[in-house]
Design a protein around this motif. Sequence first.
Motif, PDB file in Angstrom:
ATOM      1  N   TRP A  69      -3.724   2.196   9.217  1.00 42.02           N
ATOM      2  CA  TRP A  69      -4.495   3.055  10.134  1.00 42.02           C
ATOM      3  C   TRP A  69      -5.900   2.487  10.350  1.00 42.02           C
ATOM      4  O   TRP A  69      -6.385   1.692   9.543  1.00 42.02           O
ATOM      5  CB  TRP A  69      -4.600   4.485   9.599  1.00 42.02           C
ATOM      6  CG  TRP A  69      -5.315   4.604   8.269  1.00 42.02           C
ATOM      7  CD1 TRP A  69      -4.751   4.486   7.032  1.00 42.02           C
ATOM      8  CD2 TRP A  69      -6.714   4.846   8.071  1.00 42.02           C
ATOM      9  NE1 TRP A  69      -5.721   4.636   6.063  1.00 42.02           N
ATOM     10  CE2 TRP A  69      -6.935   4.861   6.674  1.00 42.02           C
ATOM     11  CE3 TRP A  69      -7.807   5.048   8.921  1.00 42.02           C
ATOM     12  CZ2 TRP A  69      -8.198   5.069   6.108  1.00 42.02           C
ATOM     13  CZ3 TRP A  69      -9.066   5.241   8.368  1.00 42.02           C
ATOM     14  CH2 TRP A  69      -9.248   5.264   6.975  1.00 42.02           C
ATOM     15  N   GLU A  72      -9.599   6.816  12.056  1.00 39.66           N
ATOM     16  CA  GLU A  72      -9.110   8.193  12.171  1.00 39.66           C
ATOM     17  C   GLU A  72     -10.133   9.068  11.474  1.00 39.66           C
ATOM     18  O   GLU A  72     -10.306   8.960  10.261  1.00 39.66           O
ATOM     19  CB  GLU A  72      -7.734   8.348  11.510  1.00 39.66           C
ATOM     20  CG  GLU A  72      -6.641   7.582  12.227  1.00 39.66           C
ATOM     21  CD  GLU A  72      -5.264   7.800  11.590  1.00 39.66           C
ATOM     22  OE1 GLU A  72      -5.048   8.854  10.953  1.00 39.66           O
ATOM     23  OE2 GLU A  72      -4.431   6.898  11.727  1.00 39.66           O
ATOM     24  N   ARG A  75     -10.483  10.210   7.646  1.00 43.70           N
ATOM     25  CA  ARG A  75      -9.441   9.607   6.810  1.00 43.70           C
ATOM     26  C   ARG A  75     -10.002   8.541   5.863  1.00 43.70           C
ATOM     27  O   ARG A  75     -11.016   7.901   6.138  1.00 43.70           O
ATOM     28  CB  ARG A  75      -8.359   8.991   7.701  1.00 43.70           C
ATOM     29  CG  ARG A  75      -7.127   8.646   6.889  1.00 43.70           C
ATOM     30  CD  ARG A  75      -5.880   8.537   7.732  1.00 43.70           C
ATOM     31  NE  ARG A  75      -4.764   8.129   6.871  1.00 43.70           N
ATOM     32  CZ  ARG A  75      -3.602   7.694   7.304  1.00 43.70           C
ATOM     33  NH1 ARG A  75      -3.377   7.618   8.607  1.00 43.70           N
ATOM     34  NH2 ARG A  75      -2.651   7.347   6.456  1.00 43.70           N
ATOM     35  N   ASP A  77      -8.082   6.001   2.504  1.00 41.40           N
ATOM     36  CA  ASP A  77      -6.906   5.820   1.634  1.00 41.40           C
ATOM     37  C   ASP A  77      -7.124   6.524   0.295  1.00 41.40           C
ATOM     38  O   ASP A  77      -6.195   7.094  -0.276  1.00 41.40           O
ATOM     39  CB  ASP A  77      -6.616   4.321   1.416  1.00 41.40           C
ATOM     40  CG  ASP A  77      -5.822   3.722   2.586  1.00 41.40           C
ATOM     41  OD1 ASP A  77      -5.300   4.501   3.418  1.00 41.40           O
ATOM     42  OD2 ASP A  77      -5.711   2.477   2.651  1.00 41.40           O
ATOM     43  N   ASP A  80      -6.471  10.131   0.835  1.00 41.63           N
ATOM     44  CA  ASP A  80      -5.034  10.389   1.001  1.00 41.63           C
ATOM     45  C   ASP A  80      -4.325  10.472  -0.358  1.00 41.63           C
ATOM     46  O   ASP A  80      -3.356  11.198  -0.513  1.00 41.63           O
ATOM     47  CB  ASP A  80      -4.382   9.258   1.822  1.00 41.63           C
ATOM     48  CG  ASP A  80      -4.646   9.409   3.322  1.00 41.63           C
ATOM     49  OD1 ASP A  80      -5.230  10.429   3.726  1.00 41.63           O
ATOM     50  OD2 ASP A  80      -4.273   8.494   4.077  1.00 41.63           O
ATOM     51  N   TYR A 347      -2.521   3.436  -1.407  1.00 43.51           N
ATOM     52  CA  TYR A 347      -2.358   4.375  -0.293  1.00 43.51           C
ATOM     53  C   TYR A 347      -1.111   5.188  -0.659  1.00 43.51           C
ATOM     54  O   TYR A 347      -0.375   4.809  -1.593  1.00 43.51           O
ATOM     55  CB  TYR A 347      -2.194   3.612   1.026  1.00 43.51           C
ATOM     56  CG  TYR A 347      -1.151   2.523   0.964  1.00 43.51           C
ATOM     57  CD1 TYR A 347      -1.480   1.242   0.515  1.00 43.51           C
ATOM     58  CD2 TYR A 347       0.182   2.777   1.296  1.00 43.51           C
ATOM     59  CE1 TYR A 347      -0.513   0.254   0.420  1.00 43.51           C
ATOM     60  CE2 TYR A 347       1.141   1.784   1.203  1.00 43.51           C
ATOM     61  CZ  TYR A 347       0.788   0.518   0.756  1.00 43.51           C
ATOM     62  OH  TYR A 347       1.757  -0.455   0.638  1.00 43.51           O
TER      63      TYR A 347
END
Length: 379
Positions: A69, A72, A75, A77, A80, A347
């Motif tokens: 990605w 975004e 966002r 990693d 996430d 990730y």
Amino acid sequence: MRWLWSNKWLLTATILVSCACTSPAQETSLPVDPHATAETIHLYRNLKKIAAKGFLFGHQDDLAYGVGWKYEPGRSDIKDVTDDYPALYGWELGRIELDHAVNIDSVPFDKMKAFIREGYQRGGVITISWHLNNPLTGGTAWQPAPGTVASILPGGEKNTLYQQWLDKVAAFLGDLKGKNGEAIPVILRLFHELNGNWFWWGGQHCTPDELKQLWHFTVSYLRDKKGLHNLLYAFNTDRFATREAWLEKYPGNEWTDIVGFDIYQREPDNTAFIKEFDHSIGILEKIATDSGKIPALTEFGYNGLPDSSWWTSTLGKVLTNHHLAYVMAWRNAGTGPAGQHEYYVPYPGQASAADFRKFYGYSQSLFQKDASKENLYSR
Ligand code: BMA
């Protein structure tokens, strides 16, 4: 008279009480820039203290892109995987010297400024590196040429060009402002990995004296000529074996706020890596204690994270035995065929993601939620 006396007594008592609160350990030292902004001084002092609690965990380019990605909003990693952001954000200025709109890794400088503000607003710490081109030849940072460092020192044929490049860096750094218009403090990591031979400023490509002169010139230029007072200066080598090797090109205590090194695990032998890593941190901590500086692991990683328990069995095993102020994983550029991928934090779904969550749970690993509670920019 009596009123005066009791008032005096009250004053004395107040002083005594406040002295008791401000223990002798109260940090009062100043960074390389004695005129640094209040936020910068607080960050400096808080970084000195934080190592007793744990290490701030950082990641290069964290908010800009990750594996699979790009750009975004919100966002990361790390987010996430852990539901938390890193506590420290690394950014890179390479190509700013050429007036490019995007950096060496294709991150637009205007987006970078917004990401820097975002991380700072959350209470995170900002550090910036600069893979600047070779000013003598026009080649990249990885294309050394004899005499490059000498050419940009005062009196050298490229000193004026180097000053122009510093002006561009200064314009970027001077434009980083928080919500109240305050300058955002930045840890500037100049001429990193300078004991290796891969950069034009490194290894055999200049003498220790030339490097020290370049460091002094650069710091003076940014601080005194450009009037930037939001900078802390980080000096870091690559992997090293002895105290003498680390100190070979050290520009001096009055020119450095943070002392560090970069290290990457490149072989599957964790035991060998642990031994070297532990030994090097031990040397660095001693240097930091002796000089009153802040010790940090300025870059690290194990590319592609092939060992699913690396965070707890290797990295965490060493870090929890030491007292570094921060550690920074390098960038998650992306996956790809063997030999072409580049990522240093997991990730979702990556083999070491579960282990990274365990590492996240350590009391000593400090991410954004911990960093925000620390109020690193206030007393
Ligand atoms: C290197 C690699 C390169 C990158 C450079 C500058 O270590 O990550 O892909 O271009 O740093 O950020």
